[in-house]
Design a protein around this motif. Structure first.
Motif, short mmCIF file in Angstrom:
data_model
loop_
_atom_site.label_atom_id
_atom_site.label_comp_id
_atom_site.label_asym_id
_atom_site.label_seq_id
_atom_site.Cartn_x
_atom_site.Cartn_y
_atom_site.Cartn_z
N ARG A 45 1.02 -0.90 0.48
CA ARG A 45 -0.40 0.24 0.04
C ARG A 45 0.74 1.35 -0.11
O ARG A 45 2.24 1.46 0.80
N GLU A 55 -0.63 -15.13 8.73
CA GLU A 55 -0.04 -15.32 6.84
C GLU A 55 0.61 -16.83 6.73
O GLU A 55 0.11 -17.73 5.53
N TYR A 103 -4.45 -13.24 5.79
CA TYR A 103 -4.15 -13.61 5.27
C TYR A 103 -4.66 -15.28 4.34
O TYR A 103 -5.41 -16.27 4.47
#
Ligand code: C2E
Ligand code: CA
Ligand code: CA
Length: 404
Positions: free
Chosen positions: A138, A359, A378
């Motif tokens: 991001r 993750e 995730y």
């Protein structure tokens, strides 16, 4: 340089300006085109992510412009445009470098749309970012929108919720969902909270957003019930500014009741750092919320300062280990210890411990062997829009999963 900001063009030829603007906008990029230097410098803001600069203009030549940009220590990538041969272009490029500027492309007039598109492809990314953009890639929080636009977004109800499932690490069943807000901008696509929460706080509008989120979450949670009608927990992020209001517990409890949801199904997440800074003021409100059986979670735990000592005094029901520790566990002893200690202390104080940012299977195994209660990340699922989460839940409940 890649960024989701604005492209700034200066060219004395209005046809070229229009051509570049139209091509940029067709690709979902924002673009401001100017024909004169004063307007160019006025439009140059921290939001500018790419400059396209014509080297030959009657009023002020591009070379002079480059010098001024150098004086301003401009860090934006620059695409040089010229209709007068490669040599000039090369000289300009060397000059730009000498001024500490970064040139990221060249366009020789007349150029084709494909050449322009290629420059955009290499140097920009559309503001309408894909919904599931990973955190790491991001762009940093930056003012990508005007205050007026943010105010209007509230009036126009442009916020949507994504939900990320929370998994019981011991059994693998889905125990809750965290509501994460996104701004569905009509032109720019999905904007992530890091780009607007702080600004809304500054504008005094975060409380309005908080109620919008709570209301929407309470409406949508019904869709996530299992076959026997059991609802998952609903976690909502609450800005500490909302806790300044002594009537907050009553209003929240009334809102929850109006949706027919048991208050113990709702978890309010408040970040550790905000809690520490405002503990005296908020303790009263937190206690009242607990008396109304609403659950409280200390979010981003471990990032605040010396919280461990004060933890005992806070009537929280959940500790949420900050994802930075979880993500770092594999290569940092201190992160592993931090995770272990948080689980220990949380349990000692009778709290549930949630690890976010899970993750990998290795992380999950470590958390499981240390007795962490809930995992979110995730590995299980990214945050999903309500409809997609319904499908995800159906699949998971019918046993089509391998994880946890
Ligand atoms: P948070 O409460 O710590 O939310 C978790 C963030 O971690 C989310 O980012 C989520 O997408 C991301 N995440 C989840 N799983 C993983 C993973 O496995 N790996 C990595 N690297 N990241 C993961 P998001 O949605 O961008 O939210 C950012 C922050 O914005 C939130 O951090 C929260 O502090 C704030 N926020 C979100 N929604 C609201 C809201 O409705 N109200 C308020 N006041 N703040 C909100
Ligand atoms: Ca949170
Ligand atoms: Ca967090």
């Amino acid at each position: 340089m890649t960024a989701a900001g604005e492209i700034l063009v200066i060219d004395d030829d209005t046809d070229i300006c229009e051509f570049i603007s139209a091509t940029a906008e067709a690709r979902g990029l924002r673009c401001t085109a100017t024909t004169e230097a004063p307007a160019f410098f006025e439009a140059l803001t921290p939001d500018t992510s790419l400059i396209m600069l014509d080297l030959m203009m009657p009023q002020m030549d591009g070379i002079e412009l480059l010098r001024k940009l150098g004086q301003q220590q401009c860090k934006v990538g620059i695409v040089l445009i010229s209709g007068i041969g490669k040599r000039i272009m090369e000289t300009a490029q060397e000059l730009a470098q000498a001024h500490g500027l970064s040139t990221v492309g060249q366009l020789q007039k007349p150029f084709r749309i494909a050449e322009l598109e290629e420059v955009f492809d290499r140097n920009t990314q559309p503001v309408a970012a894909p919904a599931h953009r990973p955190q790491a890639s991001r762009p940093q929080a930056r003012p990508i929108v005007e205050d007026g636009e943010l105010r209007a977004a509230i009036e126009r109800d442009q916020f949507v919720l994504y939900y990320q499932p929370q998994i019981d690490i011991a059994t693998g069943s889905v125990v809750g969902v965290e509501a994460l807000v996104r701004w569905q901008h009509p032109e720019r696509g999905l904007i992530f909270p890091d780009d607007f929460i702080g600004r809304l706080e500054g504008l005094g509008l975060i409380d309005r957003l908080g109620w919008i989120v709570a209301n929407r979450g309470l409406v949508e949670i019904g869709r996530f019930a299992d076959r026997s009608g059991i609802l998952p927990m609903l976690s909502i992020n609450v800005s500490v500014a909302s806790l300044d209001d002594l009537t907050f517990p009553d209003t929240m409890a009334a809102l929850i009741a109006s949706h027919g949801i048991p208050p113990e199904k709702v978890v309010l997440e408040i970040t550790e750092s905000c809690l520490i800074q405002n503990l005296k003021r908020t303790l009263d409100v937190l206690t009242r919320l607990r008396m109304k059986r609403v659950q409280l979670s200390i979010d981003d735990f471990g990032t605040g300062y010396s919280m461990m000592q004060q933890l005992r005094n806070i009537p929280a029901t959940e500790l949420k280990i900050d994802r930075s520790f979880v993500i770092d566990m594999h290569n940092s002893d201190s992160s592993r210890v931090m995770v272990q200690k948080t689980i220990e202390i949380g349990h000692e104080l009778g709290m549930k411990v949630v690890a976010e940012g899970v993750e990998t299977m290795e992380q999950l195994d470590f958390l499981r062997s240390n007795g962490c209660d809930i995992g979110q990340g995730y590995l299980f699922s990214r945050p999903l829009p309500a409809t997609e989460l319904v499908h995800w839940l159906e699949k998971r409940r019918s046993g089509h999963h391998v994880i946890a």
